[in-house]
Write an enzyme that holds these catalytic residues in place. Structure first.
Site, PDB file in Angstrom:
ATOM      1  N   LYS A   1       0.852  -1.191   0.000  1.00 31.70           N
ATOM      2  CA  LYS A   1       0.000   0.000   0.000  1.00 31.70           C
ATOM      3  C   LYS A   1       0.886   1.238   0.000  1.00 31.70           C
ATOM      4  O   LYS A   1       2.093   1.161   0.156  1.00 31.70           O
ATOM      5  CB  LYS A   1      -0.926  -0.008   1.220  1.00 31.70           C
TER       6      LYS A   1
ATOM      7  N   ASP B   1      -2.160  13.220   5.034  1.00 32.72           N
ATOM      8  CA  ASP B   1      -1.749  11.878   4.629  1.00 32.72           C
ATOM      9  C   ASP B   1      -0.470  11.903   3.780  1.00 32.72           C
ATOM     10  O   ASP B   1       0.566  11.354   4.141  1.00 32.72           O
ATOM     11  CB  ASP B   1      -2.975  11.289   3.892  1.00 32.72           C
TER      12      ASP B   1
ATOM     13  N   CYS C   1      -0.682   9.096   8.751  1.00 28.54           N
ATOM     14  CA  CYS C   1      -1.272   8.641  10.019  1.00 28.54           C
ATOM     15  C   CYS C   1      -0.588   7.375  10.535  1.00 28.54           C
ATOM     16  O   CYS C   1      -0.586   7.115  11.741  1.00 28.54           O
ATOM     17  CB  CYS C   1      -2.777   8.457   9.917  1.00 28.54           C
ATOM     18  N   TYR C   2       0.013   6.580   9.630  1.00 27.25           N
ATOM     19  CA  TYR C   2       0.728   5.379  10.079  1.00 27.25           C
ATOM     20  C   TYR C   2       2.043   5.729  10.777  1.00 27.25           C
ATOM     21  O   TYR C   2       2.697   4.839  11.338  1.00 27.25           O
ATOM     22  CB  TYR C   2       0.935   4.395   8.929  1.00 27.25           C
TER      23      TYR C   2
END
Ligand SMILES: [Zn+2]
Length: 394
Positions: free
Chosen positions: A255, A313, A260-261
């Site tokens: 991905k 993001d 946010c990760y």
């Protein structure tokens, strides 16, 4: 080639390369700047809307409270008492008579806004904030969601996944309603969600995912059962999620990178470090987490800041409070190694980029965790009301 996923990934690399190039031509070395003032103004505007437009039909108001309050505490921006008092009153109207909190006043309770509301109240950390929480009802509500296999429903009649186990363990441990009966079988159920990839899926047999993996591991840390996981394969899975080119993290294998990760994935490394340390792993660093802390800071500072304030993001996406909260939380994780006496800071760019540290299990300031735990320890664990007593009471 020709794989659409691969093409999208190449496109993101191109966009990130453009950002890096623009940065190199416009700046001198080591001038990574966190736009504190801009972010503060964006958050302050959000805070005003929170306390003004109550009639809004938003289903995630406690989340907005938490995302904004946590971002402000990371930036070390104090919140006026009149505002925190308004937020306490608002959250008390979101609390259900059955226990737990809904997404807004009068809505059915749900574990996700319950987690957000309890975290927001602990960040405020005043007597008024602590008194909002009806612990007896909260414990009853958590029991009503508990399943025979150890898992929890997200809400009555709702779905089961590993998020609910984390939300339940988080609020129960902060407010001192955590009982062995309530969590019987929960750790074993979470361990079944770890799959062959090494990460954790939403339910047993599902693909590993950053958000679920964080929830599963953090819940096991609270329940003191991390040893049920294969920590080595988990470590391998999470460290492989940091993108070699962008420096940020992806949520799942194959991905795209997403700001946010920076918290959901990087936040796992302090938890893993602790678990491996407890096991007596002698090869652990005493100064760094097991990911590239500078590369992550570079990605957040160069690619995730909206020039008008707020974080996002990836370049080209719009800002929101969710990404603002989790980009800043990830930045804090990347800046601060260790806890307590063992502490080492790695702050990329100017010293003013330094954020307040965050607690990797609860994602609120560590001293706020201590304050809440000490406060609620003074109150006994409520005993769930036996049904017979409830019936004879009317
Ligand atoms: Zn995201």
């Amino acid at each position: 080639m020709g794989n659409p996923g691969e093409e999208r990934a190449t496109k993101v690399e191109d966009i990130v390369q453009e950002v890096f190039n623009a940065y190199k031509t416009n700046h001198h070395a080591s001038q990574f700047v966190l736009q504190r003032e801009k972010h503060f103004h964006y958050l302050k505007r959000g805070l005003r809307q929170l306390t003004e437009a109550y009639e809004c039909l938003d289903a995630s108001r406690p989340w907005l409270c938490y995302w904004i309050l946590h971002s402000l505490e990371l930036l070390e921006e104090p919140i006026p008492e009149s505002v925190t008092s308004d937020i306490c009153q608002f959250l008390s109207r979101c609390q259900s008579p059955q226990g737990g909190f809904g997404g807004g006043p009068g809505q059915h309770p749900h574990l996700a806004p319950t987690y957000a509301a309890v975290n927001a109240l602990c960040i405020i950390g005043t007597e008024e904030a602590f008194n909002v929480i009806d612990r007896k009802k909260l414990l009853e509500y958590l029991h009503s969601l508990k399943q025979p296999d150890g898992s929890f429903l997200m809400h009555v009649g709702g779905e089961v996944d590993v998020r609910s186990a984390y939300c339940a363990a988080s609020v129960a441990s902060l407010t001192n309603v955590l009982t062995p009966t309530l969590f019987a079988g929960t750790a074993e159920w979470i361990a079944r969600c770890q799959n062959w990839e090494g990460g954790i899926g939403g339910v047993p047999g599902m693909e590993a995912h950053g958000g679920y993996t964080f929830c599963g591991v953090a819940a096991l840390v609270i329940l003191k059962k991390e040893h049920l996981l294969n920590l080595r394969s988990l470590l391998h899975w999470v460290t492989s999620r940091q993108m070699r080119f962008e420096g940020g993290f992806q949520g799942r294998c194959n991905k795209l990178v997403d700001g946010c990760y920076s918290f959901w994935q990087a936040g796992l490394l302090p938890l893993l470090h602790r678990a491996l340390h407890a096991r007596g792993d002698a090869a652990l660093s005493m100064t760094h987490w097991m990911f590239d802390q500078s590369a992550l800071q570079e990605y957040i500072l160069l690619c995730c800041q909206c020039p008008a304030g707020g974080l996002l993001d990836k370049p080209g996406k719009s800002r929101d409070f969710y990404h603002t909260c989790y980009c800043l939380s990830g930045l804090a994780i990347a800046q601060h190694f260790g806890s307590g006496d063992l502490h080492h800071e790695v702050v990329l760019g100017i010293p003013e980029n330094r954020l307040q540290a965050t607690h990797p299990v609860y994602n609120i300031a560590p001293e706020k965790v201590v304050k809440a735990v000490l406060h609620f320890l003074q109150q006994p664990v409520p005993s769930p009301e036996p049904e017979a007593t409830a019936a004879t009471a009317d």
